[in-house]
Design a protein around this motif. Structure first.
Motif, PDB file in Angstrom:
ATOM      1  N   MET A   1      20.730  -7.055  -1.099  1.00 49.52           N
ATOM      2  CA  MET A   1      21.640  -6.770  -0.002  1.00 49.52           C
ATOM      3  C   MET A   1      21.414  -5.340   0.467  1.00 49.52           C
ATOM      4  O   MET A   1      21.347  -4.416  -0.339  1.00 49.52           O
ATOM      5  N   ILE A   2      21.287  -5.181   1.771  1.00 45.13           N
ATOM      6  CA  ILE A   2      21.143  -3.864   2.370  1.00 45.13           C
ATOM      7  C   ILE A   2      22.383  -3.600   3.216  1.00 45.13           C
ATOM      8  O   ILE A   2      22.800  -4.446   3.997  1.00 45.13           O
ATOM      9  N   LEU A   3      22.949  -2.424   3.026  1.00 45.38           N
ATOM     10  CA  LEU A   3      24.174  -2.054   3.739  1.00 45.38           C
ATOM     11  C   LEU A   3      23.834  -1.234   4.979  1.00 45.38           C
ATOM     12  O   LEU A   3      22.992  -0.344   4.921  1.00 45.38           O
ATOM     13  N   ASP A   4      24.532  -1.502   6.078  1.00 44.27           N
ATOM     14  CA  ASP A   4      24.379  -0.641   7.243  1.00 44.27           C
ATOM     15  C   ASP A   4      25.291   0.575   7.090  1.00 44.27           C
ATOM     16  O   ASP A   4      26.143   0.624   6.201  1.00 44.27           O
ATOM     17  N   ILE A   5      25.096   1.541   7.946  1.00 43.70           N
ATOM     18  CA  ILE A   5      25.831   2.808   7.847  1.00 43.70           C
ATOM     19  C   ILE A   5      27.338   2.611   7.959  1.00 43.70           C
ATOM     20  O   ILE A   5      28.114   3.237   7.247  1.00 43.70           O
ATOM     21  N   LYS A   6      27.782   1.724   8.837  1.00 42.16           N
ATOM     22  CA  LYS A   6      29.225   1.458   8.976  1.00 42.16           C
ATOM     23  C   LYS A   6      29.808   0.931   7.669  1.00 42.16           C
ATOM     24  O   LYS A   6      30.909   1.296   7.276  1.00 42.16           O
TER      25      LYS A   6
ATOM     26  N   VAL B   1      28.585   1.425   4.626  1.00 43.34           N
ATOM     27  CA  VAL B   1      28.568   2.529   3.659  1.00 43.34           C
ATOM     28  C   VAL B   1      29.758   3.455   3.907  1.00 43.34           C
ATOM     29  O   VAL B   1      30.431   3.894   2.970  1.00 43.34           O
ATOM     30  N   GLU B   2      30.044   3.719   5.169  1.00 39.13           N
ATOM     31  CA  GLU B   2      31.183   4.570   5.515  1.00 39.13           C
ATOM     32  C   GLU B   2      32.497   3.934   5.050  1.00 39.13           C
ATOM     33  O   GLU B   2      33.347   4.603   4.452  1.00 39.13           O
ATOM     34  N   ARG B   3      32.675   2.652   5.284  1.00 39.29           N
ATOM     35  CA  ARG B   3      33.898   1.951   4.885  1.00 39.29           C
ATOM     36  C   ARG B   3      34.065   1.973   3.357  1.00 39.29           C
ATOM     37  O   ARG B   3      35.147   2.210   2.842  1.00 39.29           O
ATOM     38  N   ILE B   4      32.979   1.741   2.647  1.00 39.46           N
ATOM     39  CA  ILE B   4      33.030   1.768   1.181  1.00 39.46           C
ATOM     40  C   ILE B   4      33.371   3.168   0.691  1.00 39.46           C
ATOM     41  O   ILE B   4      34.209   3.343  -0.196  1.00 39.46           O
ATOM     42  N   SER B   5      32.719   4.167   1.267  1.00 39.20           N
ATOM     43  CA  SER B   5      32.966   5.558   0.854  1.00 39.20           C
ATOM     44  C   SER B   5      34.417   5.955   1.063  1.00 39.20           C
ATOM     45  O   SER B   5      35.030   6.593   0.198  1.00 39.20           O
TER      46      SER B   5
ATOM     47  N   ALA C   1      36.732  -3.422   2.351  1.00 42.55           N
ATOM     48  CA  ALA C   1      35.421  -2.794   2.159  1.00 42.55           C
ATOM     49  C   ALA C   1      34.480  -3.704   1.373  1.00 42.55           C
ATOM     50  O   ALA C   1      33.353  -3.312   1.075  1.00 42.55           O
ATOM     51  N   ASP C   2      34.946  -4.894   1.023  1.00 38.81           N
ATOM     52  CA  ASP C   2      34.189  -5.878   0.240  1.00 38.81           C
ATOM     53  C   ASP C   2      33.892  -5.412  -1.185  1.00 38.81           C
ATOM     54  O   ASP C   2      32.983  -5.929  -1.827  1.00 38.81           O
TER      55      ASP C   2
ATOM     56  N   GLU D   1      27.753  -7.325  -6.231  1.00 41.07           N
ATOM     57  CA  GLU D   1      26.655  -7.262  -5.264  1.00 41.07           C
ATOM     58  C   GLU D   1      26.823  -6.082  -4.308  1.00 41.07           C
ATOM     59  O   GLU D   1      25.883  -5.333  -4.040  1.00 41.07           O
ATOM     60  N   VAL D   2      28.033  -5.885  -3.818  1.00 41.07           N
ATOM     61  CA  VAL D   2      28.294  -4.776  -2.892  1.00 41.07           C
ATOM     62  C   VAL D   2      28.239  -3.438  -3.616  1.00 41.07           C
ATOM     63  O   VAL D   2      27.667  -2.470  -3.108  1.00 41.07           O
ATOM     64  N   VAL D   3      28.803  -3.374  -4.812  1.00 35.60           N
ATOM     65  CA  VAL D   3      28.758  -2.123  -5.581  1.00 35.60           C
ATOM     66  C   VAL D   3      27.309  -1.740  -5.871  1.00 35.60           C
ATOM     67  O   VAL D   3      26.919  -0.574  -5.719  1.00 35.60           O
ATOM     68  N   THR D   4      26.497  -2.703  -6.266  1.00 40.13           N
ATOM     69  CA  THR D   4      25.083  -2.436  -6.541  1.00 40.13           C
ATOM     70  C   THR D   4      24.356  -1.959  -5.291  1.00 40.13           C
ATOM     71  O   THR D   4      23.571  -1.001  -5.345  1.00 40.13           O
ATOM     72  N   ALA D   5      24.612  -2.592  -4.160  1.00 39.98           N
ATOM     73  CA  ALA D   5      23.975  -2.185  -2.902  1.00 39.98           C
ATOM     74  C   ALA D   5      24.393  -0.760  -2.530  1.00 39.98           C
ATOM     75  O   ALA D   5      23.568   0.031  -2.040  1.00 39.98           O
ATOM     76  N   TYR D   6      25.647  -0.419  -2.766  1.00 36.58           N
ATOM     77  CA  TYR D   6      26.148   0.932  -2.465  1.00 36.58           C
ATOM     78  C   TYR D   6      25.468   1.966  -3.360  1.00 36.58           C
ATOM     79  O   TYR D   6      25.011   3.006  -2.883  1.00 36.58           O
ATOM     80  N   VAL D   7      25.368   1.661  -4.632  1.00 37.67           N
ATOM     81  CA  VAL D   7      24.699   2.570  -5.574  1.00 37.67           C
ATOM     82  C   VAL D   7      23.228   2.734  -5.186  1.00 37.67           C
ATOM     83  O   VAL D   7      22.689   3.845  -5.207  1.00 37.67           O
ATOM     84  N   ASN D   8      22.581   1.650  -4.812  1.00 37.43           N
ATOM     85  CA  ASN D   8      21.184   1.716  -4.374  1.00 37.43           C
ATOM     86  C   ASN D   8      21.030   2.599  -3.140  1.00 37.43           C
ATOM     87  O   ASN D   8      20.085   3.377  -3.039  1.00 37.43           O
TER      88      ASN D   8
END
Length: 94
Positions: A1-6, A8-12, A61-62, A80-87
């Motif tokens: 899974m690749i996250l877009d900038i939006k 990443v911003e929401r997760i942050s 933020a999923d 899956e989302v946490v791993t993508a964010y860490v990546n």
């Protein structure tokens, strides 16, 4: 899974609150088992409405997966989302 900038911003933003981090930690400590909302409320000294707000931010933020269990809700960390964010963050360090 690749996250877009939006995303990443929401997760942050969701992870930028100490209570939300505590909620994520509590749920993760359940060893991949679902955690009831009532159990979260029993472990955090906040009003139920405030806890619900924090949980909603994490779900939006999923970072958490939500599931209805009768009249209650239960939650699980979305690995899956946490791993993508860490990546994503690891890519920043070069």
């Amino acid at each position: 899974m690749i996250l877009d900038i939006k995303k990443v911003e929401r997760i942050s933003k969701a992870l930028g609150d100490p209570y939300r981090l505590k909620i994520m930690e509590m749920i993760k400590k359940q060893n991949d088992n679902w955690m009831q909302c009532a159990c979260i409320a029993d472990n955090i000294d906040l009003a139920q409405s405030t806890i619900s707000h924090h949980i909603n931010q994490l779900v939006d933020a999923d970072l958490l997966i939500a599931e209805k269990d009768g009249r209650n809700a239960k939650y699980l960390v979305n690995k899956e989302v946490v791993t993508a964010y860490v990546n994503f963050l690891n890519q920043l360090k070069g």
